[in-house]
Design a protein around this motif. Structure first.
Motif, PDB file in Angstrom:
ATOM      1  N   ASP A 214       3.116  -3.677   0.506  1.00 32.70           N
ATOM      2  CA  ASP A 214       4.299  -3.299   1.270  1.00 32.70           C
ATOM      3  C   ASP A 214       5.443  -2.919   0.331  1.00 32.70           C
ATOM      4  O   ASP A 214       6.273  -2.064   0.646  1.00 32.70           O
ATOM      5  CB  ASP A 214       4.737  -4.460   2.169  1.00 32.70           C
ATOM      6  CG  ASP A 214       3.698  -4.773   3.231  1.00 32.70           C
ATOM      7  OD1 ASP A 214       2.937  -3.848   3.606  1.00 32.70           O
ATOM      8  OD2 ASP A 214       3.627  -5.941   3.668  1.00 32.70           O
ATOM      9  N   ASP A 227       3.938  -6.907  -3.525  1.00 28.92           N
ATOM     10  CA  ASP A 227       4.310  -7.929  -2.549  1.00 28.92           C
ATOM     11  C   ASP A 227       3.929  -7.436  -1.156  1.00 28.92           C
ATOM     12  O   ASP A 227       4.257  -6.322  -0.764  1.00 28.92           O
ATOM     13  CB  ASP A 227       5.821  -8.182  -2.623  1.00 28.92           C
ATOM     14  CG  ASP A 227       6.256  -9.292  -1.673  1.00 28.92           C
ATOM     15  OD1 ASP A 227       5.426 -10.170  -1.377  1.00 28.92           O
ATOM     16  OD2 ASP A 227       7.420  -9.268  -1.228  1.00 28.92           O
ATOM     17  N   GLY A 228       3.220  -8.283  -0.399  1.00 32.30           N
ATOM     18  CA  GLY A 228       2.891  -7.966   0.982  1.00 32.30           C
ATOM     19  C   GLY A 228       1.675  -7.087   1.139  1.00 32.30           C
ATOM     20  O   GLY A 228       1.691  -5.925   0.761  1.00 32.30           O
ATOM     21  N   ASN A 229       0.594  -7.659   1.713  1.00 30.22           N
ATOM     22  CA  ASN A 229      -0.630  -6.910   1.974  1.00 30.22           C
ATOM     23  C   ASN A 229      -1.147  -6.214   0.713  1.00 30.22           C
ATOM     24  O   ASN A 229      -1.475  -5.024   0.702  1.00 30.22           O
ATOM     25  CB  ASN A 229      -0.383  -5.867   3.071  1.00 30.22           C
ATOM     26  CG  ASN A 229      -1.672  -5.289   3.620  1.00 30.22           C
ATOM     27  OD1 ASN A 229      -2.721  -5.939   3.622  1.00 30.22           O
ATOM     28  ND2 ASN A 229      -1.609  -4.045   4.077  1.00 30.22           N
TER      29      ASN A 229
END
Length: 255
Positions: A214, A227-229
């Protein structure tokens, strides 16, 4: 009365062609104009210049095919093959609009270059006092000193802080780092210790290795922080073939 005005304009044009503009025209702050044809109103500061136009003011120089200006208001429009240099900013465009002393617009194939970095778009608005530029239109491009290119729908660039914000369909290509990247938007810190932060559907590929998430930050030292998925596809570097001591001895004996 009309005849007198014509004589004044003719005299002014002659003085301009000799490069005596600043003192002869009593124009403010060292303003001068040279051109093939010139009309200038000494009272209002309004003028029109045609052919091989050269305008100078406060250390800045601009050339164009045509110009309409007001030396007192420090405003004007230059059209055709415009090239402008002021301090360390170099501007190329088809039309240049000086709204006042500090605010200006470059229109039509506009490129602003400062400290080796170039911002390009259909139109760029530049605010000298803040050293801030922003693009207007459907595309924008920021080119770095090493040839790396960042494309987006819109870019604003704080040249004083060395921070560019890119919006819409961000695409990055750096041959020097063998890197490609994309995202919905990006923040680019342009100094040597800087970084690119990709935001939304962020993906970066370098030498076949791919990382996505992300949000993704890429540093100049080739460190990626996701960071994120987060997803990573890594291709190990091929190691050179080695021969153990026994095999090496056997090869020597055969030889």
């Amino acid at each position: 009365m009309k005849k007198t005005n014509k004589l004044i304009l003719a005299a002014a044009a002659a003085l301009l062609s000799l490069g005596l503009t600043a003192s002869a025209l009593a124009a403010p702050e060292n303003f001068s104009v040279q051109a093939d044809e010139l009309e200038y109103n000494l009272k209002t500061g309004e003028g029109e210049a045609k052919g091989h136009v050269v305008l100078k003011q406060n250390g800045g120089v601009a050339t164009a095919n045509y110009a309409k200006f007001n030396s007192k208001a420090k405003s004007g429009t230059l059209i055709g093959n415009v090239v402008s240099d002021r301090e360390d900013a170099h501007i190329v465009c088809n039309e240049f609009i000086a709204h006042n002393e500090n605010d200006m617009s470059a229109v039509g194939g506009a490129v602003i270059t400062k400290e080796g970095k170039s911002l390009s778009s259909d139109r760029i608005d530049y605010y000298k006092a803040r050293q801030f530029a922003e693009t207007v239109g459907s595309w924008a491009r920021l080119t770095d000193v090493d040839g790396s290119v960042l494309n987006a729908a819109k870019i604003d660039y704080d040249m004083a802080q060395g921070v560019a914000n890119a919006y819409g369909g961000v695409d990055i290509k750096s041959d020097a780092r063998e890197l490609t990247a994309s995202a919905d938007s990006a923040v680019y810190k342009t100094d040597n210790s800087g970084y690119v932060e990709l935001i939304g559907n962020a993906t970066a590929t370098q030498k076949g290795n791919k990382v996505s998430g992300d949000k993704l930050r890429l540093t100049n030292s080739n460190v990626a922080v996701a960071d994120g998925n987060v997803k990573i596809h890594y291709i190990p570097e091929k190691q050179p073939a080695t021969v153990n001591k026994e095999q090496d001895a056997a090869v020597q004996d055969i030889a």
